[in-house]
Design a protein around this motif. Structure first.
Motif, PDB file in Angstrom:
ATOM      1  N   ALA A 101       7.192 110.521  49.576  1.00 25.28           N
ATOM      2  CA  ALA A 101       7.495 110.818  48.172  1.00 25.28           C
ATOM      3  C   ALA A 101       8.877 110.290  47.795  1.00 25.28           C
ATOM      4  CB  ALA A 101       7.400 112.325  47.933  1.00 25.28           C
ATOM      5  N   ALA A 102       9.854 110.426  48.718  1.00 24.04           N
ATOM      6  CA  ALA A 102      11.199 109.926  48.435  1.00 24.04           C
ATOM      7  C   ALA A 102      11.199 108.410  48.299  1.00 24.04           C
ATOM      8  CB  ALA A 102      12.152 110.363  49.548  1.00 24.04           C
ATOM      9  N   VAL A 103      10.413 107.708  49.140  1.00 22.85           N
ATOM     10  CA  VAL A 103      10.352 106.245  49.060  1.00 22.85           C
ATOM     11  C   VAL A 103       9.722 105.820  47.739  1.00 22.85           C
ATOM     12  CG1 VAL A 103       9.242 104.215  50.062  1.00 22.85           C
ATOM     13  CG2 VAL A 103      10.361 105.875  51.542  1.00 22.85           C
ATOM     14  N   LEU A 104       8.638 106.495  47.332  1.00 19.64           N
ATOM     15  CA  LEU A 104       7.972 106.138  46.085  1.00 19.64           C
ATOM     16  C   LEU A 104       8.868 106.380  44.875  1.00 19.64           C
ATOM     17  CD1 LEU A 104       4.404 107.573  46.789  1.00 19.64           C
ATOM     18  CD2 LEU A 104       5.105 105.178  46.802  1.00 19.64           C
ATOM     19  N   GLU A 105       9.790 107.305  44.990  1.00 20.04           N
ATOM     20  CA  GLU A 105      10.710 107.596  43.892  1.00 20.04           C
ATOM     21  C   GLU A 105      11.912 106.657  43.898  1.00 20.04           C
ATOM     22  OE1 GLU A 105      12.532 109.407  40.630  1.00 20.04           O
ATOM     23  OE2 GLU A 105      10.474 109.615  41.381  1.00 20.04           O
ATOM     24  N   ALA A 106      12.433 106.329  45.111  1.00 21.69           N
ATOM     25  CA  ALA A 106      13.700 105.593  45.187  1.00 21.69           C
ATOM     26  C   ALA A 106      13.509 104.091  45.028  1.00 21.69           C
ATOM     27  CB  ALA A 106      14.398 105.890  46.519  1.00 21.69           C
ATOM     28  N   LEU A 107      12.407 103.530  45.514  1.00 24.94           N
ATOM     29  CA  LEU A 107      12.242 102.076  45.458  1.00 24.94           C
ATOM     30  C   LEU A 107      12.226 101.534  44.033  1.00 24.94           C
ATOM     31  CD1 LEU A 107       9.755 101.085  48.323  1.00 24.94           C
ATOM     32  CD2 LEU A 107      12.128 100.416  48.043  1.00 24.94           C
ATOM     33  N   PRO A 108      11.462 102.128  43.100  1.00 22.38           N
ATOM     34  CA  PRO A 108      11.520 101.595  41.725  1.00 22.38           C
ATOM     35  C   PRO A 108      12.907 101.694  41.107  1.00 22.38           C
ATOM     36  CG  PRO A 108       9.575 102.983  42.021  1.00 22.38           C
ATOM     37  CD  PRO A 108      10.416 103.164  43.224  1.00 22.38           C
ATOM     38  N   ARG A 109      13.638 102.770  41.423  1.00 20.06           N
ATOM     39  CA  ARG A 109      14.993 102.901  40.874  1.00 20.06           C
ATOM     40  C   ARG A 109      15.905 101.812  41.443  1.00 20.06           C
ATOM     41  NH1 ARG A 109      16.530 109.232  41.290  1.00 20.06           N
ATOM     42  NH2 ARG A 109      18.379 108.450  40.187  1.00 20.06           N
ATOM     43  N   LEU A 110      15.761 101.495  42.745  1.00 19.72           N
ATOM     44  CA  LEU A 110      16.580 100.434  43.340  1.00 19.72           C
ATOM     45  C   LEU A 110      16.221  99.074  42.757  1.00 19.72           C
ATOM     46  CD1 LEU A 110      16.535 101.553  47.091  1.00 19.72           C
ATOM     47  CD2 LEU A 110      18.502 101.581  45.549  1.00 19.72           C
ATOM     48  N   PRO A 116      18.690  94.816  46.442  1.00 22.58           N
ATOM     49  CA  PRO A 116      17.667  94.295  47.370  1.00 22.58           C
ATOM     50  C   PRO A 116      17.281  95.347  48.407  1.00 22.58           C
ATOM     51  CG  PRO A 116      19.803  93.326  47.862  1.00 22.58           C
ATOM     52  CD  PRO A 116      19.989  94.107  46.593  1.00 22.58           C
ATOM     53  N   THR A 117      16.007  95.427  48.687  1.00 16.70           N
ATOM     54  CA  THR A 117      15.504  96.401  49.671  1.00 16.70           C
ATOM     55  C   THR A 117      14.893  95.729  50.900  1.00 16.70           C
ATOM     56  OG1 THR A 117      13.389  96.442  48.515  1.00 16.70           O
ATOM     57  CG2 THR A 117      15.014  98.101  47.895  1.00 16.70           C
ATOM     58  N   ARG A 118      14.914  94.407  50.973  1.00 13.67           N
ATOM     59  CA  ARG A 118      14.392  93.682  52.132  1.00 13.67           C
ATOM     60  C   ARG A 118      15.453  92.725  52.662  1.00 13.67           C
ATOM     61  NH1 ARG A 118       8.912  93.534  53.188  1.00 13.67           N
ATOM     62  NH2 ARG A 118       7.588  94.663  51.716  1.00 13.67           N
ATOM     63  N   ARG A 119      15.462  92.550  53.956  1.00 12.85           N
ATOM     64  CA  ARG A 119      16.386  91.605  54.561  1.00 12.85           C
ATOM     65  C   ARG A 119      15.886  90.182  54.346  1.00 12.85           C
ATOM     66  NH1 ARG A 119      17.771  94.186  60.519  1.00 12.85           N
ATOM     67  NH2 ARG A 119      19.103  95.883  59.805  1.00 12.85           N
ATOM     68  N   PRO A 120      16.777  89.238  54.150  1.00 14.32           N
ATOM     69  CA  PRO A 120      16.331  87.836  54.030  1.00 14.32           C
ATOM     70  C   PRO A 120      15.803  87.323  55.366  1.00 14.32           C
ATOM     71  CG  PRO A 120      18.731  87.983  54.015  1.00 14.32           C
ATOM     72  CD  PRO A 120      18.228  89.383  53.937  1.00 14.32           C
ATOM     73  N   ASP A 121      15.056  86.238  55.304  1.00 15.34           N
ATOM     74  CA  ASP A 121      14.456  85.693  56.517  1.00 15.34           C
ATOM     75  C   ASP A 121      15.494  85.161  57.489  1.00 15.34           C
ATOM     76  OD1 ASP A 121      12.001  86.305  55.466  1.00 15.34           O
ATOM     77  OD2 ASP A 121      11.712  84.312  54.568  1.00 15.34           O
ATOM     78  N   ASP A 122      16.618  84.640  56.984  1.00 14.61           N
ATOM     79  CA  ASP A 122      17.654  84.091  57.854  1.00 14.61           C
ATOM     80  C   ASP A 122      18.775  85.096  58.100  1.00 14.61           C
ATOM     81  OD1 ASP A 122      18.491  84.155  55.286  1.00 14.61           O
ATOM     82  OD2 ASP A 122      19.465  82.184  55.296  1.00 14.61           O
ATOM     83  N   TYR A 123      18.423  86.401  58.061  1.00 11.62           N
ATOM     84  CA  TYR A 123      19.436  87.433  58.267  1.00 11.62           C
ATOM     85  C   TYR A 123      19.821  87.461  59.743  1.00 11.62           C
ATOM     86  CZ  TYR A 123      21.673  92.024  58.289  1.00 11.62           C
ATOM     87  OH  TYR A 123      22.557  93.054  58.446  1.00 11.62           O
ATOM     88  N   PHE A 124      21.124  87.448  60.017  1.00 11.76           N
ATOM     89  CA  PHE A 124      21.628  87.491  61.390  1.00 11.76           C
ATOM     90  C   PHE A 124      22.423  88.774  61.568  1.00 11.76           C
ATOM     91  CE2 PHE A 124      25.009  86.661  64.496  1.00 11.76           C
ATOM     92  CZ  PHE A 124      24.239  86.343  65.596  1.00 11.76           C
ATOM     93  N   ALA A 125      21.928  89.617  62.461  1.00  7.17           N
ATOM     94  CA  ALA A 125      22.606  90.879  62.754  1.00  7.17           C
ATOM     95  C   ALA A 125      23.147  90.811  64.177  1.00  7.17           C
ATOM     96  CB  ALA A 125      21.638  92.056  62.612  1.00  7.17           C
ATOM     97  N   GLU A 126      24.394  91.082  64.340  1.00  8.66           N
ATOM     98  CA  GLU A 126      25.005  91.059  65.658  1.00  8.66           C
ATOM     99  C   GLU A 126      24.538  92.281  66.451  1.00  8.66           C
ATOM    100  OE1 GLU A 126      29.417  90.658  67.721  1.00  8.66           O
ATOM    101  OE2 GLU A 126      29.188  90.805  65.536  1.00  8.66           O
ATOM    102  N   MET A 127      24.196  92.037  67.700  1.00 10.59           N
ATOM    103  CA  MET A 127      23.689  93.121  68.540  1.00 10.59           C
ATOM    104  C   MET A 127      24.848  93.977  69.034  1.00 10.59           C
ATOM    105  SD  MET A 127      20.691  91.284  70.739  1.00 10.59           S
ATOM    106  CE  MET A 127      20.203  92.867  71.391  1.00 10.59           C
ATOM    107  N   ALA A 128      24.516  95.227  69.294  1.00 10.12           N
ATOM    108  CA  ALA A 128      25.538  96.145  69.788  1.00 10.12           C
ATOM    109  C   ALA A 128      25.920  95.806  71.226  1.00 10.12           C
ATOM    110  CB  ALA A 128      25.041  97.582  69.706  1.00 10.12           C
ATOM    111  N   LYS A 129      24.962  95.261  72.002  1.00  8.94           N
ATOM    112  CA  LYS A 129      25.250  94.923  73.397  1.00  8.94           C
ATOM    113  C   LYS A 129      25.746  93.489  73.486  1.00  8.94           C
ATOM    114  CE  LYS A 129      21.890  98.115  75.374  1.00  8.94           C
ATOM    115  NZ  LYS A 129      20.711  98.274  76.256  1.00  8.94           N
TER     116      LYS A 129
END
Length: 298
Positions: A101-110, A116-129
């Motif tokens: 229910a929270a997702v259905l309410e928050a996504l349209p507001r965002l 943006p609610t999705r990561r881009p395809d070329d998103y690079f996240a540094e690993m913790a290790k």
């Protein structure tokens, strides 16, 4: 030292007074007769909430407070009273529907606020290790996989060895049984109990069948690697004995005959002036001529 004595006397007097009142009970653990009452200070909680609440935009807070979404099975929103807290499945499903229910309410507001609610395809996240730690993990996983493959291969080899041993035992048993049957048939024939010699025919046909089977296997299989290597290195051999004998065709073939060479008339061989003439003059006499010479000398 004086202060220590005064503290000890005070503590002793307090213990005596408490014992006189009946407050001391036997044993090390003190049992509370009544549990302390829990107070729900709603006014104080609201006051604390108003004190630390900050009036910020919703995009900065991202708080969503909603009840669970309607259950598709019952077509009604399940309240907290209807969920049995001891039932794990109902409890987890209530959490899941509330998050849904929270997702259905928050996504349209965002989306309306262009967040943006999705990561881009070329998103690079540094690993913790670190890379060194990941390399160690990769090597450990690889060593485990290799150990599993080795154990599996050893297990297959053991199974194949066991199966081969079983087949070998069966073949030996069959041979012993055939030999025993043949000996019994021979004994019966010797004693005159039987006048049939079928066991000899069976042995002959079985041996011929084995030879034929082996020959067929050899012809189908072809030469092995060692034989092929020797053929490549030394050739295929062939007939050695009598390979220089004349045949009817070679005897009748006179195309390579050269009369000059055959009658010693070639260059350097014919005439008295050539080498051939000298050799002819110095030729050793025959056996009969030598014998006549010996007789004359006597």
């Amino acid at each position: 030292s004086g202060s220590d004595s005064e503290d000890s006397s005070l503590s002793d007097s307090e213990l005596q007074e408490a014992f006189a009142r009946g407050a001391l009970k036997p044993g090390l653990n003190v049992v509370l007769e009544e549990r302390p009452k829990l107070c729900n200070d709603t006014d104080g909680l609201k006051q604390c909430l108003t004190e630390f609440r900050q009036q910020l935009a919703w995009v900065e807070r991202l708080d969503v407070t909603l009840g669970p979404v309607a259950d598709p099975a019952s077509q009604s929103a399940s309240t907290s009273d209807a969920v049995d807290p001891e039932n794990d499945f109902q409890r987890e499903m209530s959490f899941y529907r509330q998050a849904q229910a929270a997702v259905l309410e928050a996504l349209p507001r965002l989306h309306k606020l262009k967040v943006p609610t999705r990561r881009p395809d070329d998103y690079f996240a540094e690993m913790a290790k670190s890379d060194q730690q990941m390399q160690k993990i990769r090597q450990k996983l690889k060593s485990k996989q290799e150990a599993m493959e080795r154990s599996e291969k050893a297990k297959q080899l053991r199974a194949m060895r066991k199966y081969g041993k079983k087949v070998q035992v069966e073949i030996l048993q069959r041979r012993q049984k055939e030999k025993k049957n043949m000996l019994n048939a021979v004994k019966r024939y010797q004693k005159g109990l039987s006048d049939k010699l079928d066991f000899l025919d069976e042995e002959q046909t079985s041996s011929q069948g084995n030879k034929k089977g082996n020959a067929n296997q050899r012809t189908m299989k072809g030469p092995n690697a060692k034989r092929r290597y020797k053929n490549q290195k030394f050739g295929f051999g062939g007939k050695k004995k009598g390979s220089k004998w004349n045949t009817k065709e070679s005897f009748n073939d006179v195309s390579s005959f050269q009369s000059k060479v055959a009658h010693n008339k070639g260059p350097g061989k014919g005439g008295r002036g050539g080498k051939g003439g000298k050799k002819a003059l110095n030729k050793r006499p025959g056996k009969r001529a030598r014998q006549k010479m010996k007789n004359r000398a006597r």
